[in-house]
Write a protein that holds these residues in place. Structure first.
Motif, mmCIF file in Angstrom:
data_model
loop_
_atom_site.group_PDB
_atom_site.id
_atom_site.type_symbol
_atom_site.label_atom_id
_atom_site.label_comp_id
_atom_site.label_asym_id
_atom_site.label_seq_id
_atom_site.Cartn_x
_atom_site.Cartn_y
_atom_site.Cartn_z
ATOM 1 N N PHE A 292 -7.223 10.503 1.084
ATOM 2 C CA PHE A 292 -8.048 10.105 2.240
ATOM 3 C C PHE A 292 -8.454 8.643 2.133
ATOM 4 C CE2 PHE A 292 -12.187 10.251 0.118
ATOM 5 C CZ PHE A 292 -11.960 11.147 -0.915
ATOM 6 N N ASP A 293 -8.630 8.059 3.302
ATOM 7 C CA ASP A 293 -9.102 6.680 3.448
ATOM 8 C C ASP A 293 -10.630 6.762 3.406
ATOM 9 O OD1 ASP A 293 -10.266 4.522 4.872
ATOM 10 O OD2 ASP A 293 -8.619 4.355 6.286
ATOM 11 N N SER A 294 -11.273 5.914 2.613
ATOM 12 C CA SER A 294 -12.721 6.066 2.437
ATOM 13 C C SER A 294 -13.511 5.746 3.716
ATOM 14 C CB SER A 294 -13.218 5.219 1.267
ATOM 15 O OG SER A 294 -12.926 3.857 1.491
ATOM 16 N N GLY B 272 -4.677 11.135 9.199
ATOM 17 C CA GLY B 272 -4.527 10.114 8.151
ATOM 18 C C GLY B 272 -3.190 9.380 8.187
ATOM 19 N N TYR B 273 -3.237 8.095 7.868
ATOM 20 C CA TYR B 273 -2.019 7.294 7.681
ATOM 21 C C TYR B 273 -2.080 6.670 6.295
ATOM 22 C CZ TYR B 273 1.502 3.689 7.956
ATOM 23 O OH TYR B 273 2.604 2.915 7.691
ATOM 24 N N HIS B 274 -0.998 6.806 5.538
ATOM 25 C CA HIS B 274 -1.011 6.250 4.188
ATOM 26 C C HIS B 274 0.240 5.454 3.856
ATOM 27 C CE1 HIS B 274 -4.774 8.243 3.384
ATOM 28 N NE2 HIS B 274 -4.276 9.333 3.928
ATOM 29 N N GLY B 275 1.137 5.272 4.823
ATOM 30 C CA GLY B 275 2.263 4.389 4.539
ATOM 31 C C GLY B 275 3.596 4.890 5.048
ATOM 32 N N ASN B 276 4.645 4.168 4.662
ATOM 33 C CA ASN B 276 5.929 4.296 5.355
ATOM 34 C C ASN B 276 7.100 4.821 4.523
ATOM 35 O OD1 ASN B 276 6.767 2.156 3.730
ATOM 36 N ND2 ASN B 276 6.057 0.637 5.189
ATOM 37 N N THR B 277 6.866 5.269 3.292
ATOM 38 C CA THR B 277 8.013 5.810 2.539
ATOM 39 C C THR B 277 8.378 7.177 3.126
ATOM 40 O OG1 THR B 277 6.682 7.015 0.939
ATOM 41 C CG2 THR B 277 7.157 4.702 0.420
ATOM 42 N N GLY C 108 0.825 -1.202 0.000
ATOM 43 C CA GLY C 108 0.000 0.000 0.000
ATOM 44 C C GLY C 108 0.862 1.256 0.000
ATOM 45 N N SER C 109 1.974 1.214 0.719
ATOM 46 C CA SER C 109 2.864 2.381 0.764
ATOM 47 C C SER C 109 3.399 2.698 -0.627
ATOM 48 C CB SER C 109 4.055 2.121 1.694
ATOM 49 O OG SER C 109 3.627 1.884 3.002
ATOM 50 N N GLU C 110 3.858 1.669 -1.309
ATOM 51 C CA GLU C 110 4.387 1.914 -2.658
ATOM 52 C C GLU C 110 3.318 2.523 -3.553
ATOM 53 O OE1 GLU C 110 7.725 -1.654 -3.111
ATOM 54 O OE2 GLU C 110 5.855 -1.748 -4.253
ATOM 55 N N ALA C 111 2.095 2.039 -3.409
ATOM 56 C CA ALA C 111 1.012 2.544 -4.267
ATOM 57 C C ALA C 111 0.707 4.009 -3.936
ATOM 58 C CB ALA C 111 -0.226 1.667 -4.107
ATOM 59 N N ASN C 112 0.630 4.341 -2.648
ATOM 60 C CA ASN C 112 0.367 5.749 -2.284
ATOM 61 C C ASN C 112 1.512 6.652 -2.720
ATOM 62 O OD1 ASN C 112 -2.214 6.106 -1.081
ATOM 63 N ND2 ASN C 112 -1.535 4.911 0.683
ATOM 64 N N ASP C 113 2.720 6.152 -2.609
ATOM 65 C CA ASP C 113 3.879 6.940 -3.020
ATOM 66 C C ASP C 113 3.857 7.194 -4.535
ATOM 67 O OD1 ASP C 113 6.591 7.674 -1.533
ATOM 68 O OD2 ASP C 113 7.054 7.168 -3.618
ATOM 69 N N GLU D 232 -7.845 2.662 -0.331
ATOM 70 C CA GLU D 232 -8.748 1.535 -0.052
ATOM 71 C C GLU D 232 -8.011 0.381 0.633
ATOM 72 O OE1 GLU D 232 -12.025 0.977 -0.470
ATOM 73 O OE2 GLU D 232 -12.519 2.934 -1.302
ATOM 74 N N VAL D 233 -6.853 0.694 1.209
ATOM 75 C CA VAL D 233 -6.034 -0.355 1.828
ATOM 76 C C VAL D 233 -6.797 -1.034 2.981
ATOM 77 C CG1 VAL D 233 -3.934 -0.740 3.190
ATOM 78 C CG2 VAL D 233 -3.837 0.653 1.111
ATOM 79 N N GLU D 234 -7.606 -0.268 3.695
ATOM 80 C CA GLU D 234 -8.375 -0.879 4.791
ATOM 81 C C GLU D 234 -9.760 -1.358 4.327
ATOM 82 O OE1 GLU D 234 -7.713 -0.430 8.614
ATOM 83 O OE2 GLU D 234 -6.344 1.254 8.585
ATOM 84 N N PRO D 235 -10.539 -0.496 3.644
ATOM 85 C CA PRO D 235 -11.933 -0.907 3.387
ATOM 86 C C PRO D 235 -12.177 -1.739 2.142
ATOM 87 C CG PRO D 235 -11.664 1.520 3.396
ATOM 88 C CD PRO D 235 -10.323 0.912 3.279
HETATM 89 C C1 LIG Z 1 -4.865 3.200 5.196
HETATM 90 C C2 LIG Z 1 -3.519 2.620 4.913
HETATM 91 N N1 LIG Z 1 -2.849 3.027 3.826
HETATM 92 C C3 LIG Z 1 -1.629 2.540 3.527
HETATM 93 C C4 LIG Z 1 -1.009 1.620 4.339
HETATM 94 C C5 LIG Z 1 0.372 1.119 3.999
HETATM 95 O O1 LIG Z 1 0.309 -0.168 3.541
HETATM 96 P P1 LIG Z 1 1.610 -1.106 3.655
HETATM 97 O O2 LIG Z 1 1.910 -1.307 5.089
HETATM 98 O O3 LIG Z 1 1.207 -2.347 2.903
HETATM 99 O O4 LIG Z 1 2.716 -0.385 2.946
HETATM 100 C C6 LIG Z 1 -1.671 1.160 5.482
HETATM 101 C C7 LIG Z 1 -1.036 0.167 6.381
HETATM 102 O O5 LIG Z 1 -1.322 0.029 7.525
HETATM 103 C C8 LIG Z 1 -2.956 1.679 5.784
HETATM 104 O O6 LIG Z 1 -3.612 1.285 6.863
#
Ligand SMILES: Cc1ncc(COP(=O)(O)O)c(C=O)c1O
Length: 428
Positions: free
Chosen positions: A204-206, A131-136, A105-110, A239-242
């Motif tokens: 945003f996370d839906s 909001g949390y969207h990943g680790n890059t 998910g992080s790679e995709a958001n990045d 949509e990583v969560e929902p």
């Molecule tokens: C809403 C959301 N987006 C992105 C990520 C990042 O996904 P990943 O850990 O697979 O890189 C997460 C992971 O917890 C997440 O909850």
């Protein structure tokens, strides 16, 4: 002798956090359950990664068959990547018609940020307050979900409240929430402009999971998002969560908001544990990006990852899991509401389908967060054999139980969870 905790610190550093305050060591899993070495079972109401059930046999079979046949990078011709992209885009609104595959998910958001910047030439980012969207490095700099040095946004990032607050007195009416959200978009765009930045994207996370699991009214974001588009920005829905039918009524969480984003980011449940993610977007956005940039990701969209992704979608379809999510989601909500009648600590319950947030409060009138109790309840639930997540905008308290079972969950599982939950609450 060195303890496991000490060994973890020595080999994995202090950053390798664990969910529980006591050693919880699952050794195998199946369907709705994890099991420890003594054979004790733990009902999983926490994880969306084993989306169609832990160790799903159809997914395992598809992955292992493909693994023993061919697994190469997507530099070579094979049809499964096309078949999978076709199947994924068929679930999306028209216009969202191509996929760029990733491993996480992080790679995709990045990657989505790079696409947005290439498309509109902007630099500025909007996110929700928590909001949390990943680790890059980029995503860490806009991360608003964790305490620490990074909690202040860079000047090209503005955080706005989600269209519905998790606090007790959020705006009740559609008009109030819609106007407030549109106004917040205007202010954020103006703030970026004053700092010399054009808007690139709004993430945003839906379900606004780390903002507290919020389910604002349908179309409440429409006016604000239209204004954001007019300012040149693109919307990136996480949509990583929902994702993948968890909502019940819709295959994707954004469906419940009545919006069509410019990009959709997929992660966790996509491969049921096999690492695969994606950005689904419009052709013109991808074309502009590839006019001047490149993207290659060795493992993303490999034959094995596509086999995993296909198998997950097969199971959702064959076992009618979207309908199951709708039916079981309603049962889960009503079971939780029954619990709320008995225990004062249960505050508001929000959710739709199989993604629910349960606020734990010391006082329902003021909504004072039950911090210590939430941690205790989560730990006790695990001791009693049920797993849940925690989340919430209050970074210290994290007073919202995040309930997000695999979507194969049955009525008997909900009854078992409910029984354990009530038992634990009766002791707190
Ligand atoms: C809403 C959301 N987006 C992105 C990520 C990042 O996904 P990943 O850990 O697979 O890189 C997460 C992971 O917890 C997440 O909850």
């Amino acid at each position: 002798m060195e303890s496991t905790a000490e060994r973890r610190r020595r080999l994995l550093s202090g950053g390798a956090n664990l969910d529980y305050e006591f050693p919880f060591r699952p050794v195998r899993s199946s369907g709705m359950y994890m099991y420890d070495a003594e054979g004790k079972s733990y009902l999983d109401f926490c994880n969306n990664i084993p989306h169609v059930g832990h160790c799903n046999p159809h997914v395992i079979d598809a992955v292992s068959r493909q693994m023993s046949l061919l697994n190469v990078s997507p530099r070579y011709l094979f049809d499964s990547i096309l078949d999978y992209a076709e199947r994924l885009t068929a679930t999306m609104p028209s216009g969202l018609d191509l996929c760029l595959f990733t491993c996480t998910g992080s790679e995709a958001n990045d990657l989505a940020y790079r696409l947005a910047r290439a498309f509109n030439g902007g630099h500025g980012v909007l996110t929700t307050l928590h909001g949390y969207h990943g680790n890059t490095t980029f995503l860490r700099s806009i991360d608003a979900s964790a305490p620490g040095d990074y909690s202040d946004a860079p000047d090209w990032c503005v955080r706005i409240p989600a269209p519905m607050s998790s606090e007790p007195h959020d705006p009740a009416s559609f008009e109030v929430a819609s106007t407030a959200f549109a106004g917040n978009i205007d202010v954020a765009v103006a703030t970026l402009a004053a700092r010399g930045h054009a808007p690139a994207a709004f993430y945003f996370d839906s379900y606004f999971c780390s903002d507290g699991v919020l389910t604002p009214q349908a179309t409440v974001m429409s006016e604000g998002l239209a204004r954001f588009r007019r300012a040149g920005g693109l919307t990136i829905v996480d949509e990583v969560e929902p994702g993948f039918a968890r909502n019940g009524d819709h295959y994707w969480g954004f469906g419940r908001l009545g919006i069509v984003p410019d990009m959709v980011v997929l992660g966790k449940p996509t491969g049921n544990g096999y690492p695969i993610g994606a950005v689904v977007t419009r052709r013109e956005i991808a074309d502009k990006f590839f006019g001047n940039d490149r993207y290659f990701n060795t493992f993303a969209g490999s034959p094995v990852s596509c086999a995993a992704g296909m198998a997950v979608m097969d199971v959702i379809e064959k076992q009618q899991l979207q309908a199951n999510a709708k039916k079981m989601g309603a049962k889960l909500l009503s079971a939780l509401e029954e619990t709320a009648k008995k225990y004062e600590i249960v505050g508001r319950i929000r959710g739709e389908g199989l993604l629910v947030g349960v606020e734990l409060v010391l006082d329902r009138a003021t909504g004072t967060h039950a911090a210590t109790e939430t941690r205790k309840i989560r730990n006790e639930l695990c001791r009693e054999g049920a797993l849940v997540g925690i989340t919430g905008p209050d970074r210290k308290a994290r007073n919202i139980l995040k309930i997000r079972p695999p979507i194969i969950v049955s009525e008997a599982d909900i009854a078992q969870f409910s029984e354990i939950f009530n038992r634990v609450l009766s002791r707190i």
